[in-house]
Structure formats: structure tokens, C-alpha cells
Design an enzyme around this catalytic site. Structure first.
Site, short mmCIF file in Angstrom:
data_model
loop_
_atom_site.label_atom_id
_atom_site.label_comp_id
_atom_site.label_asym_id
_atom_site.label_seq_id
_atom_site.Cartn_x
_atom_site.Cartn_y
_atom_site.Cartn_z
N ARG A 48 -6.60 -3.12 8.34
CA ARG A 48 -6.49 -4.55 8.10
C ARG A 48 -5.03 -4.99 8.14
NH1 ARG A 48 -7.56 -8.41 3.83
NH2 ARG A 48 -6.58 -7.02 2.35
N CYS A 51 -2.26 0.44 14.90
CA CYS A 51 -3.20 0.82 13.83
C CYS A 51 -4.30 -0.23 13.66
CB CYS A 51 -2.47 1.01 12.50
SG CYS A 51 -3.59 1.58 11.20
N THR A 67 0.81 -1.22 0.00
CA THR A 67 0.00 0.00 0.00
C THR A 67 0.85 1.27 0.00
OG1 THR A 67 -0.06 0.02 2.40
CG2 THR A 67 -1.86 -1.13 1.29
N ARG A 118 4.44 6.78 2.95
CA ARG A 118 3.72 7.96 3.45
C ARG A 118 2.89 7.57 4.67
NH1 ARG A 118 1.24 5.91 -0.98
NH2 ARG A 118 -0.98 5.56 -0.49
N CYS A 176 2.56 2.77 9.43
CA CYS A 176 1.60 2.83 10.53
C CYS A 176 2.31 2.74 11.87
CB CYS A 176 0.63 1.64 10.45
SG CYS A 176 -0.50 1.74 9.07
ZN LIG Z 1 -2.25 3.02 10.12
#
Ligand SMILES: [Zn+2]
Length: 358
Positions: free
Chosen positions: A51, A48, A40, A73, A44
Site C-alpha cells: 500500500r 513494491c 512502518t 529494515r 522498499c
Molecule cells: Zn516493499
């Protein structure tokens, strides 16, 4: 990537203890590391709620900057750059401590909770969790610290009482036992008639002594020689009645030993913290350093709002009598060198190594 390479990457991540914290969405790990997801392109914080990614797509990073340097990012959901909830709570409790310290009268629980925007019940729980003391006990300990410092060199008890902000003698004598753990005259007499229970044991770090006054745990010390630990306790409270070998107390010591060997579990026992107001501010700041992290003496001085008091901070660390419960072992020199430790620098090294493993 070949399936073989993928399996290898997945195995590597699965062997990393941080992966377990990601699987558990462990909020206690927030701020200690971040993880990125190759598929992705985002990174995180461990807690978090998004999923779970497949392990072969995961990489770990020590900081947001490192994750971004690797081309990821920030996740919009867990917002890794914003202060975590734990950090926000820590800042809030720190702010409440400063407010208590500067208030003329000890503020009510209701007033403190309102300032923090939380319910009194939740605020109380959070405060206790982060400081080890209830807000009321903290206010008392703070005022006691000021009083104690003045009593030590004040010729007149009455004078010290007024200096410490008590309105009247009567109120002072009513509260003296609460704030000092003993009355003023007993304090000056080296703890005469005070009862202290203690036990000696062995833990992973060698001999351990745990002692408890009527107020809470007043000593946790470590060493090679149990008798030396006991002599030190006697020197600190020369007039107190020391009782050892009580079965009920030995059970409590087992709890403390468990905590010393795994500090991340936390210690849910009242502490009898004795020191000057300055020492208590330093010790408070030490308790805000999470397991697995360290701070320099200069950082602690800055955090308590006394950036030039670096030597005094080192002095307060050395004066700590509650090993691990007040984690002075998490303070190192600016260059990362370990510097001294009251209970032996090798024990400091062992504690830090153990905490770094999580
Ligand atoms: Zn996250």
C-alpha cells in the site's frame, strides 16, 4: 511533528521526480533508488506492490546500505536486497549471450528458452528488448564479428571461413549476406554496391547523422558540422551507394532523434552492428548499463570476463559508431572523470546530466 512541518515534508517529496516513479510503481526505477517509510520502519524498491505510504513519511535512499544505515529494515514483500526482476532478466540474457558465443552451432530458440526456463515467445521478446537483436541475429552477428576480424587480414577467404567455424563454403556463401550485411567480397571492397540510406538533422545535442543499411541502423553520429558527419560516413563506406533525402527515411530519423534526446524510451529498431567479436562483447555490456547509471572501463572489462583488457575496452568504446544506441557515454573513468567521447566530451556530459535527471 506539527501539521505545518508535515505539509512541508510532503511537498518536498512530491516535488521529487522519484515520487512519481514510486506512485507509478515503476519497475524501470528498481535498483536506481529505494524509499523508506517512517511509519512502518521498512524500505522498499520503487515497484513494491504494498500500500502506498503518505508522502510526508517517505525518504529516498541511493542504496540498501544507506536505507539500513538510516535505521530501516528491508520490506518482506518486495525484498529490496534480492536482485530485481530486471536484474535477473539481464543476468539471464547475458548468460544466454555467452552460451550463444561459445556454442559450436547457433542454438535454437527452443533450446535457449528452455535453458532460461521461459516460453520461447517470452524469451525472444525479452532478449530483443535487452539486446536490440533477436537471438538468431545475435548469433549471426557474433559469428560475423569473428569472420570480419579474420577477413580483414586473411589472404584467403576460404581460410577465414573455416577459421570462423563455418562447415562448408556453400553454407558460408548462403549465409554471408546475412551475417555481414553484404557478401565477403563486397565487404573487402569497402561496401561496393551496398546501398546506405542516410539523413542529417538537428537534435538537442547538435547535428545528427543517421544511416541505415539493408540490415539496420549502421551509424548514429553527433557533431557540430553536418558535412563532417557525412564525410565520415563516406570514409567508412567508400564504395557504397549513399542515398539521402528520402521522405520515408526522414520519418525514421525523427524516431532516432527522439530516442537520442530521451534514451530511457528505448530504440526499437534493428541495429547493424559491425565490429570484432571482442568489440561486440563490449558493446553488449554497454547496452546493459541502464540510463542514469555509469560504469568504469575496468568494470566493463570484468563484466565481459576479460578483467585485464581495460585498454581494449576503451578502444572498443571509441570505435562505437552508434551513439546512444550503444551507450558508450555511460562509461567513465574509475575516479568518475568523464574521459573521452567520440562525439565530444561536452555531449557526453549533457547526455549523462539529462539521464541523471531521469
Ligand atoms: Zn516493499
Amino acid at each position: 511533528m506539527s501539521p505545518k512541518q508535515q505539509a512541508l515534508l510532503a511537498a518536498q517529496v512530491q516535488a521529487d521526480p522519484r515520487w512519481q516513479q514510486v506512485l507509478a510503481r515503476d519497475a524501470a526505477a528498481d535498483g536506481q533508488f529505494y524509499y523508506s517509510v517512517r511509519s512502518t520502519g521498512v524500505y522498499c524498491r520503487p515497484s513494491c506492490k504494498s500500500r502506498r505510504a503518505r508522502p510526508e513519511n517517505i525518504a529516498f535512499h541511493d542504496s540498501c546500505a544507506a536505507a539500513e544505515a538510516a535505521g530501516f529494515r528491508p520490506c518482506l514483500r518486495c525484498r529490496p536486497q534480492a536482485p530485481s526482476q530486471r536484474e535477473q532478466y539481464a543476468a539471464m540474457v547475458t548468460e544466454a549471450c555467452r552460451f550463444i558465443e561459445t556454442a559450436e552451432q547457433a542454438p535454437s530458440l527452443h533450446a535457449l528458452a528452455e535453458r532460461a526456463g521461459l516460453s520461447p515467445y517470452y524469451f525472444h521478446r525479452l532478449f530483443k528488448q535487452l539486446t536490440g537483436l533477436t537471438p538468431k541475429a545475435y548469433a549471426q552477428a557474433h559469428r560475423a564479428g569473428r569472420l570480419r576480424a579474420q577477413l580483414a587480414d586473411s589472404a584467403s577467404v576460404t581460410h577465414a571461413i573455416f577459421d570462423a567455424g563455418y562447415n562448408s563454403n556453400t553454407r558460408f556463401y548462403a549465409e554471408a549476406d546475412q551475417v555481414l550485411g553484404m557478401t565477403a567480397s563486397r565487404f573487402r571492397a569497402g561496401g561496393a554496391q551496398m546501398r546506405i540510406r542516410f539523413a542529417l538533422g538537428q537534435c538537442a545535442l547538435g547535428a545528427i547523422l543517421v544511416a541505415q543499411s539493408e540490415r539496420g541502423i549502421c551509424a548514429i553520429s553527433l557533431g557540430d558540422d553536418p558535412e563532417a558527419l557525412l564525410r565520415e560516413l563516406q570514409d567508412r563506406f567508400p564504395r557504397a551507394q549513399l542515398n539521402g533525402g528520402e521522405a520515408e527515411f526522414e520519418r525514421l530519423v525523427a524516431t532516432v532523434v527522439g530516442f537520442v534526446e530521451a534514451p530511457a524510451t528505448g530504440l526499437d529498431l534493428p541495429l547493424d552492428v559491425r565490429g570484432t567479436a571482442f568489440q561486440q562483447r563490449v558493446w553488449q555490456a554497454l547496452r546493459e548499463i541502464p540510463p542514469g547509471q555509469t560504469a568504469s572501463y575496468a568494470e566493463i572489462a570484468a563484466r565481459i570476463g576479460a578483467p585485464r583488457a581495460v585498454r581494449a575496452v576503451a578502444g572498443a568504446c571509441a570505435a562505437n559508431t552508434l551513439a546512444v544506441a550503444i551507450p558508450c557515454h555511460r562509461v567513465v573513468r574509475q575516479d568518475g572523470a568523464l574521459s573521452g567521447y567520440r562525439w565530444g566530451v561536452e555531449r557526453k556530459r549533457a547526455l549523462l546530466a539529462c539521464e541523471a535527471e531521469g
